[in-house]
Design an enzyme around this catalytic site. Structure first.
Site, PDB file in Angstrom:
ATOM      1  N   PHE B 240      13.188   3.825 -24.439  1.00 14.32           N
ATOM      2  CA  PHE B 240      13.683   5.093 -23.874  1.00 14.32           C
ATOM      3  C   PHE B 240      12.799   5.603 -22.736  1.00 14.32           C
ATOM      4  CE2 PHE B 240      14.731   5.023 -28.473  1.00 14.32           C
ATOM      5  CZ  PHE B 240      16.089   4.758 -28.353  1.00 14.32           C
ATOM      6  N   ILE B 466      15.104  -3.671 -24.507  1.00 12.86           N
ATOM      7  CA  ILE B 466      14.631  -2.584 -25.365  1.00 12.86           C
ATOM      8  C   ILE B 466      15.730  -2.108 -26.296  1.00 12.86           C
ATOM      9  CG2 ILE B 466      12.816  -1.855 -23.799  1.00 12.86           C
ATOM     10  CD1 ILE B 466      14.723   0.371 -22.812  1.00 12.86           C
ATOM     11  N   ARG B 611      32.757  -2.749 -13.352  1.00 15.88           N
ATOM     12  CA  ARG B 611      33.319  -3.670 -14.334  1.00 15.88           C
ATOM     13  C   ARG B 611      32.371  -3.772 -15.519  1.00 15.88           C
ATOM     14  NH1 ARG B 611      32.877  -8.908 -15.354  1.00 15.88           N
ATOM     15  NH2 ARG B 611      34.666  -9.944 -16.298  1.00 15.88           N
ATOM     16  N   ILE B 612      32.927  -3.775 -16.714  1.00 10.53           N
ATOM     17  CA  ILE B 612      32.105  -3.836 -17.923  1.00 10.53           C
ATOM     18  C   ILE B 612      31.860  -5.299 -18.267  1.00 10.53           C
ATOM     19  CG2 ILE B 612      31.949  -3.217 -20.361  1.00 10.53           C
ATOM     20  CD1 ILE B 612      31.796  -0.846 -18.332  1.00 10.53           C
ATOM     21  N   PRO B 615      31.554  -5.640 -23.198  1.00  8.28           N
ATOM     22  CA  PRO B 615      32.199  -4.417 -23.721  1.00  8.28           C
ATOM     23  C   PRO B 615      31.606  -3.901 -25.028  1.00  8.28           C
ATOM     24  CG  PRO B 615      33.843  -6.061 -23.087  1.00  8.28           C
ATOM     25  CD  PRO B 615      32.511  -6.732 -22.984  1.00  8.28           C
ATOM     26  N   LYS B 616      31.211  -4.809 -25.904  1.00  7.39           N
ATOM     27  CA  LYS B 616      30.744  -4.345 -27.210  1.00  7.39           C
ATOM     28  C   LYS B 616      29.367  -3.685 -27.105  1.00  7.39           C
ATOM     29  CE  LYS B 616      31.025  -5.809 -31.981  1.00  7.39           C
ATOM     30  NZ  LYS B 616      31.474  -6.908 -32.852  1.00  7.39           N
ATOM     31  N   THR B 617      28.443  -4.350 -26.414  1.00  6.02           N
ATOM     32  CA  THR B 617      27.122  -3.725 -26.276  1.00  6.02           C
ATOM     33  C   THR B 617      27.194  -2.514 -25.353  1.00  6.02           C
ATOM     34  OG1 THR B 617      26.529  -5.325 -24.561  1.00  6.02           O
ATOM     35  CG2 THR B 617      25.793  -5.812 -26.797  1.00  6.02           C
ATOM     36  N   GLU B 688      21.629   5.312 -18.507  1.00  7.42           N
ATOM     37  CA  GLU B 688      21.322   6.736 -18.313  1.00  7.42           C
ATOM     38  C   GLU B 688      22.572   7.610 -18.448  1.00  7.42           C
ATOM     39  OE1 GLU B 688      18.013   6.666 -18.001  1.00  7.42           O
ATOM     40  OE2 GLU B 688      18.027   4.556 -17.472  1.00  7.42           O
TER      41      GLU B 688
END
Lengths: 329, 723
Positions: B240, B466, B611-612, B615-617, B688
């Site tokens: 973080f 991280i 564009r992703i 998608p899951k993460t 972010e």
């Protein structure tokens, strides 16, 4: 961590003997609070007397009520069918406390013996009359948002952190303790004490005395119980204010009532005057509000806990409303 | 890629290793002769150490050394290069850990105890006694605003009228917003394990967000070549932002290990992490705003004042969003920092933009209500078609679509806009929204690809993970370029010896490292093509007209694998466009009118981040960011008792991060349209924006529920009751 020796005992008498003859010895049960205190340097016993093998782990029905062994785990109490049937307030209060992991380790006796969570008590670099008598109270004039509005002294404004004890004091529990001089019974309301000039003393136990059981007498207030805990997050936080309320209602008339608060005093705070006011009256918002007014008369803010003067009476009213509705939130 | 083709949702490629304990974090590495370091820290806030007695600690069992300012081994790089960023205005007092008897903040390390077990080091540390000469300290920002000064990095900004146009607008608002100190509190504790394998050969296992950055810091500190510093950090249990620096106490441990000629491990305590690895700075903000009666913004004035350390200037982009977010002709922003006797802050997720968005997006809501407009309509009315700060077109901006999708999902238009008009039993119901934005950065990054004879592909880059799932995203990119099956591709990271990449911060990893992976895999295709081979049907086959298999080609070339290393960075198009990722957050809350308890009941969060790729993460990252946002909005606050200059709630029992019960179902929606200019994948960063603005959505929902405007976070029950 300071070094210490460790002994495991198998009879209450051996436990009592081990601690009464050694001033630096202390009982170890679930250890959920004691071990933290040792790691923080708040307390440093030279000898731990592990009582977890003592045969104090039963919940039994007696002629007059239920007897809970001092070493019964908090989870066991909270989920026990007899407790849920006769004393739902106790089950609700326990489930509002700590986390499942902690409740699986913590015992009834240990829960009663837990120390305040006052920040100044925990930080050995800060003044605290409870930890280091005579060093002053850091919380007075400091960050005291969590602190007492009842029964505080100019030496200490800490609060007792337990939820379970709020229910036990409301339910007129009686504590059985055994010590070098034999057994005695302590009404729950007399077990913990106010800070006065000796805030280092949390309760009325004598050296070497061991809690063996808690008896709760049967009552008529099992039907309408609610434990309302207001806190900074939804779980795993100490109460800003909590209220345990249990009612016996007949045609909306209050035949009997039990009320106690947590997060407001150095001990679980029984509201007997409010109970006396409510008894025989109708279960109405107006009566609940009047009861709360009676409770709050001696309340005193310490600065950053000013909001408790509003929150506490509101929580009393809400808890009574929810208990009367037999609802849950 | 770079097309409208949607990526498949993949499970984390390292998920099994993480949940089975096979994944090893820095503190878990065991090496022969390992020793343990425990820090003793200052209990005063400012002054000097008069005496420090280490005799009893030195005599305690198992103790190898106790280092204080009297015998701290030299860190060569500290002698002639500043270890702090301090410049004007704070004056930048010199801070060298254990370099002198000066105390600059509470919790400053004053001794390092090294012993052959952790418990012995802890015990010995408790035996160190210190006397101090205390002097007056200043830790309260509110009492030191007269010291506020403009840092070099962030000058004042004005567009349009210099004289604060908002003042003469028909409708005006002016308000102050406060955020407290927040602490990153990743689950994994901070620290380092240092092993010297010779006088100038160092190996460390670190908790870091950048293995190359740690390598540079340590090489500089010990004046040895970078290649002599091995840095490993394959798994990191959350960062973080706190892992974006190699902290002085970590460097000091490396120095201790060098002198002792033994491996030394430091794992900081949770309490120490409140003072020694940065935090989100306490910040007060003033916003004044003017608009026409029909809701057209006329002017915005936004001033932020934040704390920094007396020995180090920390700055962040707190007022950045205000400059370009809305089509407003007159904008002035100012950013000031105040040096205090406290440990230095560092970026915390979202960083300054999250702080700024709380103020700006709360103020936008206030203004919308003041001109009697729906806050969503108000935002659309003031939508900036082009970037009004840089005067450039956005590379892509689908905010209007995002507003639409999110509002439909949450049922925005079905609510009664009137404050305190909706109820659920006794509970007041409120809906709030906000916008988040963060620069879509792309840095230079390199990647090595090794295609083995068995058809497995190994990709390597000195990046980090991280938590967002770096390896999963990289494997997915390589899969989409090569067509190789997921289980034939492995991505290796967390080793400074691998091809260089930047630190994992500022939402840039997929854009930077992902581009390197893309370019490297593309180069690998070209290499195969020269050899008469091509990726086909999830494997490598001879191209039409050729018969030699990959194995045969490799055999003739006397190789066991093909390899290619490529470095990748953005081109000139990066300067032509204004590139940002956007998010829209919608929150539905319940507020209890008598106890002041606020519960977030439902969240819809929409990301417009190109564009992703994964998608899951990506969804997990949004959920994590919103969870952090719930903490920022409702529960998180690190409190200092200014009489002592000391934190009073520096533990996870009293510093309230949200628990599961605080977090409702979080619906994530992705616009998932490629940005034509950001990078070969068309992606933009997400880390972010997941958090930026969310706290304002909650505060705005609380206003809608109660009619009470809470301008100081976190929104705890006492603030509701006192408002």
């Amino acid at each position: 961590m300071k070094q210490f020796s460790y002994v495991r005992v198998t009879s209450p008498d051996a436990a009592i003997a081990a601690v009464s003859k050694d001033k630096s010895a202390t009982f170890l049960a679930g250890g959920t609070n004691l071990v933290d205190l040792m790691k923080s340097g708040v307390t440093g016993p030279e000898r731990l007397v592990d009582i977890n093998r003592l045969p104090l782990t039963k919940i039994e029905e007696t002629k007059t009520g239920l007897r809970i062994g001092a070493l019964v785990k908090n989870t066991t109490v909270a989920e026990h069918p007899l407790i849920i049937k006769h004393f739902p307030l106790l089950s609700l209060a326990l489930k509002a406390g700590a986390s499942p992991q902690l409740r699986n380790m913590a015992t009834v006796g240990g829960n009663m013996m837990q120390r305040t969570r006052c920040h100044y008590f925990y930080d050995t670099a800060m003044p605290c009359n409870k930890r280091a008598p005579g060093s002053g109270c850091g919380a007075i004039g400091g960050f005291n948002r969590m602190h007492a509005i009842f029964g505080a002294s100019d030496k200490c404004i800490a609060v007792h952190p337990s939820d379970m004890c709020v229910a036990l004091t409301a339910l007129d529990a009686v504590v059985t303790v055994k010590g070098p001089k034999g057994e005695r019974k302590i009404p729950f309301g007399d077990f913990h004490r106010l800070p006065g000039d000796t805030p280092e003393v949390d309760n009325t136990l004598q050296r070497g005395e061991l809690i063996t059981a808690v008896d709760i007498p049967f009552n008529e207030v099992a039907g309408y119980a609610h434990y309302l805990k207001v806190r900074d997050r939804a779980s795993y936080a100490f109460a800003l204010v909590s209220v345990g309320a249990a009612l016996s209602l007949k045609d909306n008339n209050i035949a009997d009532v039990r009320l106690a608060m947590g997060g407001v005093a150095h001990k679980p705070w029984r509201l007997k005057e409010a109970e006396a006011f409510l008894k025989g009256k109708k279960a109405t918002i107006e009566n609940f509000q009047e009861a709360a007014r009676i409770v709050m008369a001696p309340a005193k803010s310490q600065g950053s806990n000013e909001f408790k003067l509003t929150l506490a009476p509101n929580t009393i009213v809400e808890a009574l409303k929810l208990a009367a509705a037999n609802g849950n939130i | 890629m770079g097309t409208d083709k949607k990526s498949e949702p993949l499970n984390r490629v390292d998920g099994r290793a993480k949940v089975t304990g096979k994944a090893k974090y820095f503190a878990e590495f065991e090496v022969p002769g390992l020793t343990y370091c425990v820090m003793v820290t200052s209990t005063i806030t400012r002054g000097t150490i008069a005496t420090i007695n280490t005799k009893n600690a030195e005599r305690a069992p198992g103790v190898l050394a106790v280092y204080t300012h009297l015998n701290m081994p030299a860190v060569p790089g500290w002698a002639d290069q500043p270890n702090s960023n301090a410049k004007l205005p704070s004056g930048g007092e010199k801070y060298r850990m254990l370099g002198s008897n000066k105390i600059l903040f509470n919790g400053q390390p004053i001794a390092l105890v090294v012993a052959n077990t952790l418990e012995r080091a802890q015990y010995a540390a408790s035996l160190v006694t210190t006397t101090y000469n205390k002097t007056e300290h200043q830790t309260d920002l509110l009492k030191n605003t007269q010291k506020a000064a403009m840092p070099g990095r962030f000058g004042d900004y004005t567009r349009g009228e210099q004289k604060e146009a908002y003042k003469t607008a028909p409708v005006t608002i002016a308000a102050d917003y406060t955020i407290p100190v927040e602490v990153h509190n990743p689950m994994e504790l901070a620290g380092i394990l240092a092993i010297w394998e010779g006088e100038d050969q160092l190996k460390v296992y670190a908790k870091t967000q950048g293995v190359k950055a740690t390598q540079r810091t340590l090489a500089g500190a010990f004046k040895i070549p970078e290649k002599n510093v091995q840095v490993y950090s394959e798994f990191v249990g959350g960062g973080f932002g706190m892992g974006l620096r190699t902290w002085p106490q970590e460097v000091a441990v490396v120095a201790a290990a060098r002198q002792l000629k033994k491996p030394v491990k430091l794992v900081m305590t949770r309490q120490q992490m409140f003072s020694l690895v940065g935090h989100r700075p306490y910040t007060i903000q003033h916003i004044s705003m003017g608009a026409d009666k029909d809701g057209q913004l006329q002017g915005i004035y936004h001033e932020a004042t934040a704390e920094t350390a007396s020995y180090d200037d920390f700055t962040e982009g707190t007022v950045a969003m205000t400059r370009f977010m809305y089509a407003c002709p007159n904008v002035t922003t100012k950013y000031r920092i105040v040096p205090l006797d406290r440990g230095v802050p560092i970026w915390m997720r979202g960083p300054g933009e999250a702080t700024g968005a709380f103020a700006l997006e709360s103020a936008i809501d206030e203004m919308a209500y003041k001109v009697n407009m729906d806050p969503l309509d108000f935002r659309v009315k003031n939508f900036a078609e082009t970037d009004p700060e840089k005067n450039k077109p956005f590379s892509s901006n689908n905010l209007k679509e995002a507003y639409q999708l999110g509002s439909e999902k949450i049922g925005w238009n079905k609510r009664n806009r009137e404050p305190r008009s909706m109820k659920d039993g006794e509970w007041l119901v409120g809906y709030g929204m906000s916008t988040g934005v963060f620069g879509a950065h792309r840095g230079e990054s390199a990647c090595r690809a090794q295609l083995n004879a068995d058809g497995t592909l190994i990709l390597q880059s000195a990046t980090s993970d991280i938590g967002p799932g770096t390896s999963t995203a990289m494997v997915q990119i390589a899969h989409e370029v090569t067509g190789l099956p997921i289980n034939k591709i492995r991505f290796e990271l967390g080793d400074a010896a691998l091809p260089p990449s930047g630190s994992q911060g500022g939402s840039a990893t997929v854009s930077s490292v992902g581009s390197a992976v893309f370019d490297t895999c593309t180069a690998l295709k070209a290499l195969l093509s020269e050899a008469g081979l091509a990726f086909e049907d999830g494997t490598v086959k001879p191209v039409v007209g050729k018969t030699a298999t990959m194995q045969q080609v490799l055999a003739t070339q006397n190789k066991t694998f093909f390899e290619v290393t490529k470095s990748s960075k953005g081109g000139a198009e990066q300067d032509k466009y204004s590139m940002y990722s956007f998010s829209i957050h919608f929150a539905e809350v319940r507020v209890h009118p008598h106890t002041g308890v606020v519960r977030v009941k439902r969240v819809v969060t929409v990301a417009d981040s190109g564009r992703i790729v994964s998608p899951k993460t990506a969804a997990s990252q949004m959920i994590g960011g919103v969870t952090g946002g719930i903490g920022m909005a409702l529960t998180e606050e690190a409190i200092i008792d200014h009489r002592f200059g000391r934190f009073v709630n520096n533990n996870l029992g009293d510093y309230h991060v949200p628990v599961s019960a605080d977090v409702p179902h979080i619906e994530t929606i992705f616009i998932d349209k490629p940005d034509p200019y950001s990078n070969p994948m068309g992606s933009k960063g997400m880390g972010e924006i997941a958090l930026i603005g969310f706290s304002a959505a909650v505060a705005n929902a609380v206003y809608h529920a109660t009619g009470k405007r809470i301008r100081e976070l976190p929104i705890t029950p006492d603030k509701i009751l006192s408002a």
